[in-house]
Design a protein around this motif. Structure first.
Motif, mmCIF file in Angstrom:
data_model
loop_
_atom_site.group_PDB
_atom_site.id
_atom_site.type_symbol
_atom_site.label_atom_id
_atom_site.label_comp_id
_atom_site.label_asym_id
_atom_site.label_seq_id
_atom_site.Cartn_x
_atom_site.Cartn_y
_atom_site.Cartn_z
ATOM 1 N N SER A 1 39.347 39.622 38.699
ATOM 2 C CA SER A 1 38.387 38.966 39.586
ATOM 3 C C SER A 1 37.564 37.943 38.818
ATOM 4 O O SER A 1 37.072 36.972 39.385
ATOM 5 C CB SER A 1 37.471 40.001 40.235
ATOM 6 N N ASP A 2 37.381 38.169 37.528
ATOM 7 C CA ASP A 2 36.625 37.215 36.725
ATOM 8 C C ASP A 2 37.383 35.921 36.544
ATOM 9 O O ASP A 2 36.799 34.865 36.272
ATOM 10 C CB ASP A 2 36.303 37.807 35.345
ATOM 11 N N ASN A 3 38.706 36.002 36.666
ATOM 12 C CA ASN A 3 39.540 34.813 36.467
ATOM 13 C C ASN A 3 39.781 34.040 37.761
ATOM 14 O O ASN A 3 40.430 33.001 37.751
ATOM 15 C CB ASN A 3 40.896 35.206 35.873
ATOM 16 N N SER A 4 39.343 34.600 38.892
ATOM 17 C CA SER A 4 39.559 33.893 40.164
ATOM 18 C C SER A 4 38.739 32.611 40.158
ATOM 19 O O SER A 4 37.714 32.505 39.494
ATOM 20 C CB SER A 4 39.154 34.767 41.345
ATOM 21 N N LYS A 5 39.157 31.670 40.934
ATOM 22 C CA LYS A 5 38.511 30.368 40.934
ATOM 23 C C LYS A 5 37.132 30.448 41.568
ATOM 24 O O LYS A 5 36.919 31.128 42.563
ATOM 25 C CB LYS A 5 39.377 29.361 41.685
ATOM 26 N N LYS A 6 36.209 29.751 40.966
ATOM 27 C CA LYS A 6 34.861 29.698 41.493
ATOM 28 C C LYS A 6 34.840 28.817 42.752
ATOM 29 O O LYS A 6 35.712 27.984 42.950
ATOM 30 C CB LYS A 6 33.922 29.126 40.447
ATOM 31 N N PRO A 7 33.825 28.988 43.620
ATOM 32 C CA PRO A 7 33.705 28.127 44.800
ATOM 33 C C PRO A 7 33.671 26.659 44.388
ATOM 34 O O PRO A 7 33.119 26.298 43.348
ATOM 35 C CB PRO A 7 32.382 28.571 45.428
ATOM 36 N N LEU A 8 34.260 25.807 45.216
ATOM 37 C CA LEU A 8 34.364 24.386 44.901
ATOM 38 C C LEU A 8 33.090 23.659 45.315
ATOM 39 O O LEU A 8 32.671 23.728 46.464
ATOM 40 C CB LEU A 8 35.563 23.783 45.617
ATOM 41 N N THR A 9 32.490 22.991 44.360
ATOM 42 C CA THR A 9 31.295 22.191 44.638
ATOM 43 C C THR A 9 31.677 20.716 44.589
ATOM 44 O O THR A 9 32.367 20.278 43.666
ATOM 45 C CB THR A 9 30.187 22.473 43.615
ATOM 46 N N THR A 10 31.230 19.970 45.570
ATOM 47 C CA THR A 10 31.586 18.557 45.635
ATOM 48 C C THR A 10 30.425 17.771 46.218
ATOM 49 O O THR A 10 29.386 18.341 46.582
ATOM 50 C CB THR A 10 32.840 18.345 46.510
#
Length: 212
Positions: free
Chosen positions: A104-113
């Motif tokens: 779970s630590d390696n899952s992608k973080k939420p995308l900020t744009t």
């Protein structure tokens, strides 16, 4: 001689008529006594039509050159979202299979744009994981599409726009060639008439001297 007869039956792939080159002016006018006023007027009418088409196609080219980068940018963004979602789904499957708490630590973080509010103002936003996007279709119409559907639609629109731009550029080049031909024809007929008038004047002066 009608204005319509100025154009040849030969046309380019989009139906723009080809301009004839007047190699023999006297033959084209019907003999040494042929009138030039009507042909010259017809040439000017043909030039005006070519210029009108040129103006319309130039405007169309500008519109396409503005539109294509927007389509391409939107397509790249949708493809990025689709690749990101597919990558996350693979990570989720891997996490289920391995049942690894650290995955779970390696899952992608939420995308900020950032997104544009107007020409000089941007705001920051966090994108939720989604399989749906909304696309402007024009005329104040926006529809939702699945990522795969949006990708297919945008690729199709991009292909059509690029093909249309290529055809428009070809038509503009063809039109400018025809304009050049018609301008050369106009000059050739005008100069032929000037030469004829001068020869007739000189012949009349010579006859006058002989008569005197």
């Amino acid at each position: 001689m009608s204005a319509k007869s100025v154009f040849q039956e030969e046309k380019n792939p989009r139906g723009i008529p080809k301009a004839p080159f007047i190699a023999n002016v006297e033959e084209y006018l019907g003999g040494p006594d042929g009138v030039v006023e009507t042909p010259l007027k017809n040439f000017q009418d043909a030039i005006a039509k070519y210029r009108y088409m040129d103006a319309n196609l130039t405007q169309r080219r500008k519109g396409l050159e503005d539109k294509i980068p927007d389509i391409r940018k939107t397509l790249h963004m949708v493809e990025f979202l689709q690749e990101r979602r597919e990558g996350k789904n693979k990570n989720d499957d891997l996490e289920d299979d391995l049942n690894d708490e650290e995955s779970s630590d390696n899952s992608k973080k939420p995308l900020t744009t950032t997104f544009e509010l107007n020409d000089t103002l941007f705001a920051e936003a966090e994108l939720e994981d989604t399989d749906t996007v909304y696309l402007w279709l024009g005329a104040n119409v926006m529809l939702s599409y699945k990522l795969s559907e949006a990708t297919s639609l945008l690729r199709s629109k991009l292909d059509l726009a690029e093909a249309s731009l290529k055809a428009t550029i070809e038509d503009l080049e063809f039109l400018r060639e025809q304009l050049t031909v018609m301008e050369v024809n106009t000059a050739r007929v005008y100069n032929w008439d000037v030469k004829r008038r001068r020869e007739r004047r000189l012949a009349g002066e010579a006859d006058g001297k002989k008569g005197g």
